[in-house]
Motif scaffolding. Structure first.
Motif, mmCIF file in Angstrom:
data_model
loop_
_atom_site.group_PDB
_atom_site.id
_atom_site.type_symbol
_atom_site.label_atom_id
_atom_site.label_comp_id
_atom_site.label_asym_id
_atom_site.label_seq_id
_atom_site.Cartn_x
_atom_site.Cartn_y
_atom_site.Cartn_z
ATOM 1 N N UNK A 1 -37.039 -56.392 -22.975
ATOM 2 C CA UNK A 1 -38.174 -55.489 -22.960
ATOM 3 C C UNK A 1 -37.682 -54.071 -23.228
ATOM 4 N N UNK A 2 -38.316 -53.411 -24.184
ATOM 5 C CA UNK A 2 -37.912 -52.050 -24.538
ATOM 6 C C UNK A 2 -38.532 -51.060 -23.564
ATOM 7 N N UNK A 3 -37.699 -50.165 -23.059
ATOM 8 C CA UNK A 3 -38.185 -49.092 -22.199
ATOM 9 C C UNK A 3 -37.623 -47.768 -22.686
ATOM 10 N N UNK A 4 -38.455 -46.746 -22.606
ATOM 11 C CA UNK A 4 -38.072 -45.395 -23.007
ATOM 12 C C UNK A 4 -38.353 -44.455 -21.845
ATOM 13 N N UNK A 5 -37.371 -43.663 -21.487
ATOM 14 C CA UNK A 5 -37.537 -42.729 -20.380
ATOM 15 C C UNK A 5 -37.186 -41.329 -20.860
ATOM 16 N N UNK A 6 -38.187 -40.449 -20.856
ATOM 17 C CA UNK A 6 -37.993 -39.071 -21.298
ATOM 18 C C UNK A 6 -37.656 -38.180 -20.109
ATOM 19 N N UNK A 7 -36.987 -37.090 -20.399
ATOM 20 C CA UNK A 7 -36.693 -36.074 -19.402
ATOM 21 C C UNK A 7 -36.506 -34.740 -20.115
ATOM 22 N N UNK A 8 -36.509 -33.657 -19.334
ATOM 23 C CA UNK A 8 -36.197 -32.346 -19.879
ATOM 24 C C UNK A 8 -37.371 -31.415 -20.067
ATOM 25 N N UNK A 9 -38.575 -31.895 -19.831
ATOM 26 C CA UNK A 9 -39.725 -31.012 -19.966
ATOM 27 C C UNK A 9 -39.771 -29.991 -18.852
ATOM 28 N N UNK A 10 -40.704 -29.040 -18.985
ATOM 29 C CA UNK A 10 -40.828 -28.030 -17.957
ATOM 30 C C UNK A 10 -41.592 -26.832 -18.444
ATOM 31 N N UNK A 11 -41.513 -25.757 -17.663
ATOM 32 C CA UNK A 11 -42.191 -24.500 -17.967
ATOM 33 C C UNK A 11 -41.164 -23.497 -18.473
ATOM 34 N N UNK A 12 -41.473 -22.870 -19.592
ATOM 35 C CA UNK A 12 -40.560 -21.896 -20.178
ATOM 36 C C UNK A 12 -41.382 -20.760 -20.779
ATOM 37 N N UNK A 13 -40.786 -19.585 -20.858
ATOM 38 C CA UNK A 13 -41.467 -18.446 -21.448
ATOM 39 C C UNK A 13 -41.363 -18.479 -22.973
ATOM 40 N N UNK A 14 -42.259 -17.779 -23.619
ATOM 41 C CA UNK A 14 -42.211 -17.648 -25.075
ATOM 42 C C UNK A 14 -40.831 -17.154 -25.505
ATOM 43 N N UNK A 15 -40.303 -17.827 -26.521
ATOM 44 C CA UNK A 15 -38.975 -17.492 -27.019
ATOM 45 C C UNK A 15 -37.850 -18.271 -26.364
#
Length: 117
Positions: A1-15
């Protein structure tokens, strides 16, 4: 069974910058074509960047020169380095895996990226 786990998102300022990662399991990653898509509120899901079955890369015009997709086959991981982020980049980012051998697509659960102005 294929599984994909993302990480690294969040809140950041412009630029600012963020790096997303997506770890795949259950597939022969080196033979697959992974990519990143995003969906902003009220909008359709759209391509951000992807590897093709032939190993080349495609980018949305809106992210060219700012985002870079890369992969580490030994870690079954695809990355999205996002620089010079803009408020318009705010969206849920999804990892997608295309199994070239089987013609099947798989999606991760998504990770939220929010760019404040």
């Amino acid at each position: 069974q294929v599984q994909l786990v993302e990480s690294g998102g969040g809140l950041v300022q412009t630029g600012g910058s963020l790096r997303l990662a997506c770890v795949a399991s259950g597939s022969i990653f080196s033979r697959d074509a992974p990519g990143w898509y995003r969906q902003a509120p009220g909008k359709q899901r759209e391509l951000v960047a992807t590897f093709t079955g032939g190993g080349s890369t495609n980018y949305a015009d809106s992210v060219k020169g700012r985002f870079t997709i890369s992969r580490d086959n030994a870690k079954s991981t695809v990355y999205l380095q996002m620089n010079s982020l803009k408020p318009d980049d705010t969206a849920v980012y999804y990892c997608k895996l295309y199994q070239v051998d089987w013609g099947r697509h798989y999606w991760g659960q998504g990770t939220q990226v929010t760019v404040s102005s």
